[in-house]
Every structure is written in structure tokens, then in C-alpha cells.
Design a protein around this motif. Sequence first.
Motif, PDB file in Angstrom:
ATOM      1  N   VAL A 176      39.296  89.341  71.012  1.00 33.76           N
ATOM      2  CA  VAL A 176      39.920  89.360  70.175  1.00 33.76           C
ATOM      3  C   VAL A 176      40.212  88.391  70.235  1.00 33.76           C
ATOM      4  N   LEU A 177      40.507  87.259  68.381  1.00 36.18           N
ATOM      5  CA  LEU A 177      41.008  86.238  68.730  1.00 36.18           C
ATOM      6  C   LEU A 177      42.401  86.160  67.925  1.00 36.18           C
ATOM      7  N   ASP A 178      43.033  85.936  68.300  1.00 35.49           N
ATOM      8  CA  ASP A 178      44.729  85.531  68.168  1.00 35.49           C
ATOM      9  C   ASP A 178      44.122  84.247  66.482  1.00 35.49           C
ATOM     10  N   PRO A 179      44.632  85.085  65.141  1.00 33.77           N
ATOM     11  CA  PRO A 179      45.039  84.424  63.653  1.00 33.77           C
ATOM     12  C   PRO A 179      45.707  83.519  64.034  1.00 33.77           C
ATOM     13  N   GLU A 180      46.099  82.838  64.668  1.00 32.97           N
ATOM     14  CA  GLU A 180      47.314  81.713  64.621  1.00 32.97           C
ATOM     15  C   GLU A 180      47.239  80.865  65.169  1.00 32.97           C
TER      16      GLU A 180
END
Length: 125
Positions: A20-24
Motif C-alpha cells: 500500500v502507498l501513503d497518499p502523502e
Amino acid sequence: MQDNSDEAGVWLYDLRVETVLDPERAPVCRHVAGESFRVEGETLVFDPGTRVSMYALAALLPLLPAKQRETAPGDWMSTDAEVACPDPHCGGRFRIIREGRRWFAHAATTGLPDARGTPYWEGEP
């Protein structure tokens, strides 16, 4: 694998480890959202084409056996599911999801000569 109540053994969760990727925060390592691999017993199972950074895998490996075992509801292993990429500048994360459970008989998983039985992988379909 079935639980045989008169046979010593342990239940272990199958796990799915999903990127998963951190949106920030942008990833600086090769992390592709949605890529995943499975943990089945002692085996890591990768779908064709799936790639995982060896540095990220090195950070994940010590946690996977603990995540496979039953833990108390308030234990952080029960409540926390995401592990950050070991690069402090990277926004990549790995979500560890408990899925089905499997019974592993002690005699099928030990190397002790007096307790040894048929290895569990020889009984798999």
C-alpha cells in the motif's frame, strides 16, 4: 490440514502481505500498490511477475511468524497491520492480512528424530 485433538500441533494463519502507498508520501523504492505475496506455513508464495524489494522483505520477515500465530486481542500483533518500508524517505507500506488458518502437526514440522513424522508438504494436495 485437519486438527487432530490427540495430536500435538499448532494452528497458523495464512497471511497476505499487500503493498500500500501513503497518499502523502511518494515511494522512493520499487513499490507497486496492490502487489502482494502470501505466507502459507513456512512458504512465501509469489504470483508470477510479483517483485518485492529484498530490503523491505528483510524488514518484514521477523514479523511474519509472530503474525501467523494466535495473539491476544489487545496485543499489537493483533491490532496493527501495516509495516513501513525501511527507507525513512519512502512512502511504501506493507499491510499484513490474516486469512485462513492451517493445522500443523508437530510430527510433520519437527526435525527431532524421536518426534519426526511425514513432512507436512508431502501431504499437501
